[in-house]
Motif scaffolding. Sequence first.
Motif, PDB file in Angstrom:
ATOM      1  N   ASN A 143      -8.593  16.610  -5.007  1.00 52.58           N
ATOM      2  CA  ASN A 143      -7.780  15.524  -4.446  1.00 52.58           C
ATOM      3  C   ASN A 143      -8.573  14.631  -3.503  1.00 52.58           C
ATOM      4  OD1 ASN A 143      -5.465  16.406  -5.795  1.00 52.58           O
ATOM      5  ND2 ASN A 143      -4.922  17.809  -4.142  1.00 52.58           N
ATOM      6  N   LEU A 144      -9.690  15.130  -2.987  1.00 49.22           N
ATOM      7  CA  LEU A 144     -10.508  14.305  -2.111  1.00 49.22           C
ATOM      8  C   LEU A 144     -11.450  13.407  -2.903  1.00 49.22           C
ATOM      9  CD1 LEU A 144     -10.873  13.837   0.937  1.00 49.22           C
ATOM     10  CD2 LEU A 144     -12.740  15.490   0.893  1.00 49.22           C
ATOM     11  N   ARG A 145     -11.663  13.726  -4.164  1.00 45.80           N
ATOM     12  CA  ARG A 145     -12.586  12.922  -4.958  1.00 45.80           C
ATOM     13  C   ARG A 145     -11.903  12.270  -6.164  1.00 45.80           C
ATOM     14  NH1 ARG A 145     -14.257  17.004  -8.773  1.00 45.80           N
ATOM     15  NH2 ARG A 145     -15.946  15.700  -9.561  1.00 45.80           N
ATOM     16  N   ILE A 146     -10.609  11.999  -6.038  1.00 46.64           N
ATOM     17  CA  ILE A 146      -9.913  11.299  -7.124  1.00 46.64           C
ATOM     18  C   ILE A 146     -10.472   9.880  -7.252  1.00 46.64           C
ATOM     19  CG2 ILE A 146      -7.783  12.636  -6.969  1.00 46.64           C
ATOM     20  CD1 ILE A 146      -6.600  10.369  -5.337  1.00 46.64           C
ATOM     21  N   PHE A 147     -10.566   9.444  -8.479  1.00 45.37           N
ATOM     22  CA  PHE A 147     -11.109   8.110  -8.737  1.00 45.37           C
ATOM     23  C   PHE A 147     -10.337   7.370  -9.824  1.00 45.37           C
ATOM     24  CE2 PHE A 147     -13.810   5.450 -11.441  1.00 45.37           C
ATOM     25  CZ  PHE A 147     -14.245   4.503 -10.521  1.00 45.37           C
ATOM     26  N   THR A 148     -10.166   8.013 -10.982  1.00 43.94           N
ATOM     27  CA  THR A 148      -9.625   7.328 -12.148  1.00 43.94           C
ATOM     28  C   THR A 148      -8.254   6.734 -11.888  1.00 43.94           C
ATOM     29  OG1 THR A 148     -10.847   8.875 -13.564  1.00 43.94           O
ATOM     30  CG2 THR A 148      -9.077   7.595 -14.583  1.00 43.94           C
ATOM     31  N   GLN A 149      -7.347   7.539 -11.302  1.00 47.94           N
ATOM     32  CA  GLN A 149      -5.985   7.062 -11.086  1.00 47.94           C
ATOM     33  C   GLN A 149      -5.955   5.895 -10.108  1.00 47.94           C
ATOM     34  OE1 GLN A 149      -7.125  10.157 -10.904  1.00 47.94           O
ATOM     35  NE2 GLN A 149      -5.640  11.681 -11.602  1.00 47.94           N
ATOM     36  N   VAL A 150      -6.730   5.985  -9.034  1.00 47.85           N
ATOM     37  CA  VAL A 150      -6.743   4.908  -8.042  1.00 47.85           C
ATOM     38  C   VAL A 150      -7.331   3.640  -8.634  1.00 47.85           C
ATOM     39  CG1 VAL A 150      -7.553   4.232  -5.751  1.00 47.85           C
ATOM     40  CG2 VAL A 150      -6.961   6.612  -6.196  1.00 47.85           C
ATOM     41  N   TYR A 151      -8.439   3.781  -9.343  1.00 45.09           N
ATOM     42  CA  TYR A 151      -9.097   2.604  -9.920  1.00 45.09           C
ATOM     43  C   TYR A 151      -8.205   1.924 -10.954  1.00 45.09           C
ATOM     44  CZ  TYR A 151     -12.732  -0.259 -12.074  1.00 45.09           C
ATOM     45  OH  TYR A 151     -13.469  -1.317 -12.560  1.00 45.09           O
ATOM     46  N   ALA A 152      -7.525   2.727 -11.782  1.00 47.41           N
ATOM     47  CA  ALA A 152      -6.660   2.152 -12.815  1.00 47.41           C
ATOM     48  C   ALA A 152      -5.475   1.422 -12.195  1.00 47.41           C
ATOM     49  CB  ALA A 152      -6.173   3.247 -13.757  1.00 47.41           C
ATOM     50  N   LEU A 153      -4.885   1.982 -11.142  1.00 48.46           N
ATOM     51  CA  LEU A 153      -3.761   1.309 -10.481  1.00 48.46           C
ATOM     52  C   LEU A 153      -4.227   0.050  -9.762  1.00 48.46           C
ATOM     53  CD1 LEU A 153      -1.638   4.252  -9.017  1.00 48.46           C
ATOM     54  CD2 LEU A 153      -1.137   2.822 -11.004  1.00 48.46           C
ATOM     55  N   GLN A 154      -5.409   0.093  -9.167  1.00 45.07           N
ATOM     56  CA  GLN A 154      -5.941  -1.115  -8.540  1.00 45.07           C
ATOM     57  C   GLN A 154      -6.155  -2.218  -9.571  1.00 45.07           C
ATOM     58  OE1 GLN A 154      -9.466   0.315  -6.599  1.00 45.07           O
ATOM     59  NE2 GLN A 154      -8.422   0.781  -4.684  1.00 45.07           N
ATOM     60  N   SER A 155      -6.553  -1.840 -10.776  1.00 44.20           N
ATOM     61  CA  SER A 155      -6.762  -2.834 -11.829  1.00 44.20           C
ATOM     62  C   SER A 155      -5.453  -3.450 -12.303  1.00 44.20           C
ATOM     63  CB  SER A 155      -7.480  -2.184 -13.019  1.00 44.20           C
ATOM     64  OG  SER A 155      -8.726  -1.641 -12.622  1.00 44.20           O
ATOM     65  N   PRO A 205       0.804  -1.228   0.000  1.00 41.95           N
ATOM     66  CA  PRO A 205       0.000   0.000   0.000  1.00 41.95           C
ATOM     67  C   PRO A 205       0.834   1.274   0.000  1.00 41.95           C
ATOM     68  CG  PRO A 205      -0.912  -1.589   1.547  1.00 41.95           C
ATOM     69  CD  PRO A 205       0.395  -2.149   1.086  1.00 41.95           C
ATOM     70  N   TRP A 206       1.962   1.275   0.714  1.00 39.43           N
ATOM     71  CA  TRP A 206       2.784   2.486   0.784  1.00 39.43           C
ATOM     72  C   TRP A 206       3.388   2.811  -0.574  1.00 39.43           C
ATOM     73  CZ3 TRP A 206       2.366   5.770   4.631  1.00 39.43           C
ATOM     74  CH2 TRP A 206       1.938   5.298   5.879  1.00 39.43           C
ATOM     75  N   SER A 207       3.955   1.801  -1.250  1.00 40.62           N
ATOM     76  CA  SER A 207       4.511   2.054  -2.576  1.00 40.62           C
ATOM     77  C   SER A 207       3.396   2.330  -3.594  1.00 40.62           C
ATOM     78  CB  SER A 207       5.368   0.869  -3.019  1.00 40.62           C
ATOM     79  OG  SER A 207       4.610  -0.337  -3.026  1.00 40.62           O
ATOM     80  N   PHE A 208       2.222   1.750  -3.383  1.00 41.84           N
ATOM     81  CA  PHE A 208       1.065   2.050  -4.232  1.00 41.84           C
ATOM     82  C   PHE A 208       0.746   3.541  -4.161  1.00 41.84           C
ATOM     83  CE2 PHE A 208      -3.427   2.789  -4.858  1.00 41.84           C
ATOM     84  CZ  PHE A 208      -3.760   2.009  -5.961  1.00 41.84           C
ATOM     85  N   TYR A 209       0.675   4.078  -2.951  1.00 41.38           N
ATOM     86  CA  TYR A 209       0.366   5.498  -2.799  1.00 41.38           C
ATOM     87  C   TYR A 209       1.525   6.377  -3.249  1.00 41.38           C
ATOM     88  CZ  TYR A 209      -3.978   4.471  -0.409  1.00 41.38           C
ATOM     89  OH  TYR A 209      -5.238   4.041  -0.124  1.00 41.38           O
ATOM     90  N   PHE A 210       2.744   5.844  -3.206  1.00 39.90           N
ATOM     91  CA  PHE A 210       3.883   6.591  -3.736  1.00 39.90           C
ATOM     92  C   PHE A 210       3.728   6.802  -5.238  1.00 39.90           C
ATOM     93  CE2 PHE A 210       8.111   6.349  -5.762  1.00 39.90           C
ATOM     94  CZ  PHE A 210       8.657   7.531  -5.270  1.00 39.90           C
ATOM     95  N   VAL A 211       3.393   5.741  -5.952  1.00 39.31           N
ATOM     96  CA  VAL A 211       3.157   5.850  -7.400  1.00 39.31           C
ATOM     97  C   VAL A 211       1.964   6.746  -7.683  1.00 39.31           C
ATOM     98  CG1 VAL A 211       2.637   4.559  -9.503  1.00 39.31           C
ATOM     99  CG2 VAL A 211       4.179   3.573  -7.791  1.00 39.31           C
ATOM    100  N   LEU A 212       0.894   6.580  -6.915  1.00 38.13           N
ATOM    101  CA  LEU A 212      -0.303   7.408  -7.098  1.00 38.13           C
ATOM    102  C   LEU A 212       0.016   8.882  -6.877  1.00 38.13           C
ATOM    103  CD1 LEU A 212      -3.405   7.666  -7.450  1.00 38.13           C
ATOM    104  CD2 LEU A 212      -3.594   7.309  -4.983  1.00 38.13           C
ATOM    105  N   THR A 213       0.815   9.176  -5.865  1.00 38.72           N
ATOM    106  CA  THR A 213       1.178  10.561  -5.570  1.00 38.72           C
ATOM    107  C   THR A 213       1.948  11.179  -6.735  1.00 38.72           C
ATOM    108  OG1 THR A 213       1.263  10.096  -3.194  1.00 38.72           O
ATOM    109  CG2 THR A 213       2.426  12.055  -3.972  1.00 38.72           C
ATOM    110  N   ILE A 214       2.870  10.421  -7.311  1.00 41.41           N
ATOM    111  CA  ILE A 214       3.627  10.931  -8.461  1.00 41.41           C
ATOM    112  C   ILE A 214       2.685  11.281  -9.611  1.00 41.41           C
ATOM    113  CG2 ILE A 214       5.292  10.299 -10.243  1.00 41.41           C
ATOM    114  CD1 ILE A 214       6.780   8.680  -8.176  1.00 41.41           C
ATOM    115  N   ILE A 215       1.729  10.403  -9.890  1.00 40.79           N
ATOM    116  CA  ILE A 215       0.819  10.626 -11.024  1.00 40.79           C
ATOM    117  C   ILE A 215      -0.048  11.861 -10.786  1.00 40.79           C
ATOM    118  CG2 ILE A 215      -1.087   9.641 -12.353  1.00 40.79           C
ATOM    119  CD1 ILE A 215       0.021   6.867 -11.637  1.00 40.79           C
TER     120      ILE A 215
END
Length: 325
Positions: free
Chosen positions: A259-271, A187-197
């Motif tokens: 930033n509180l309602r981000i969806f696309t980036q999180v959903y795509a990385l989860q996929s 999860p930490w590295s997941f959010y690291f990548v998400l933060t960069i995007i």
Amino acid sequence: MSETATAVPASGARRENAPRPPVSREKLRARRDARGAWGLLTPALIILGIMVGYPSVLMVIQSFTDYTVKNKVQGTLPNFIGFDNYIALFSESDFPAVLMRSLGLMVVLTALIITFGVLIAILMTRLSRAWRIVVSVGLLLAWAMPPLTATVVWGWIFDTQYGVVNWALNTITGTENWTNHSWLLNPWSFYFVLTIIVVWQGIPFVAFTTFAGLGQVPGEVLEAAALDGSTGWKRFWQVVFPYIRSILTVVLVLQIIWNLRIFTQVYALQSRGGLVSETNVLGTYLFRQGVGEFGSTAAIGVFMVILLLALSWGYVRTTLKEEEL
């Protein structure tokens, strides 16, 4: 007696028939402008009422019911259950953990985007025209790229087998420790990548908006501050910041909401391999919440609206005060 009696009605009639004072041209113009403004606003208000008002009221009503897909298929009315959906949201689900995760991520993303965006805007004021065009084109390319496309590109950069990042780290360290390393399972590295995007795509808006605001700062004021011996930080905080405070306030509120309602980036990385249960944010949690559970999902939506209004209330109050002055 008769003369007096007949005199009184005569004077009263004269008062009733007396001409009214003429209305000034300013008042007539103000009334005409008001009618014109309402005439122009009426179509937009009707559209907003249909597209925003009606769904919002329907969402609030559904949040107090047990409305499900069963009611929709059978055409039956749901039962009114009061605040049961809201109570279950905070007591019988992992929504509190998702909420805290989303708030923490929002703070980090907003701080990074605002900081780097303002720094780049200040840098653009010091660059030559040619370099400023180069930086502007780079920012526009990052800003114009759709969020899903950007997430796919960055997903390949951090890919487990073919990612450039793993190859570069192996080359720098001279080892094979980063071979087949997954950045999305943790999860930490997941959010690291998400933060960069998200930061990479959020900086251009802040940079361009702040750069436009910096152009409104009088040059003689900056020269006077420099002659007085003010350092760069003091000059920005005491001279520049008051001029662009309202702009940065608007940018801050918008970034908090986005930033509180981000969806696309999180959903795509989860996929691409992220653990859904440990990386959900408010948007993806609402999307994945029980299929057809309209009552509970409506409660989440109402809470998100209230939260966003609470976070932006400071800006709204400041704007109203400025309009009253």
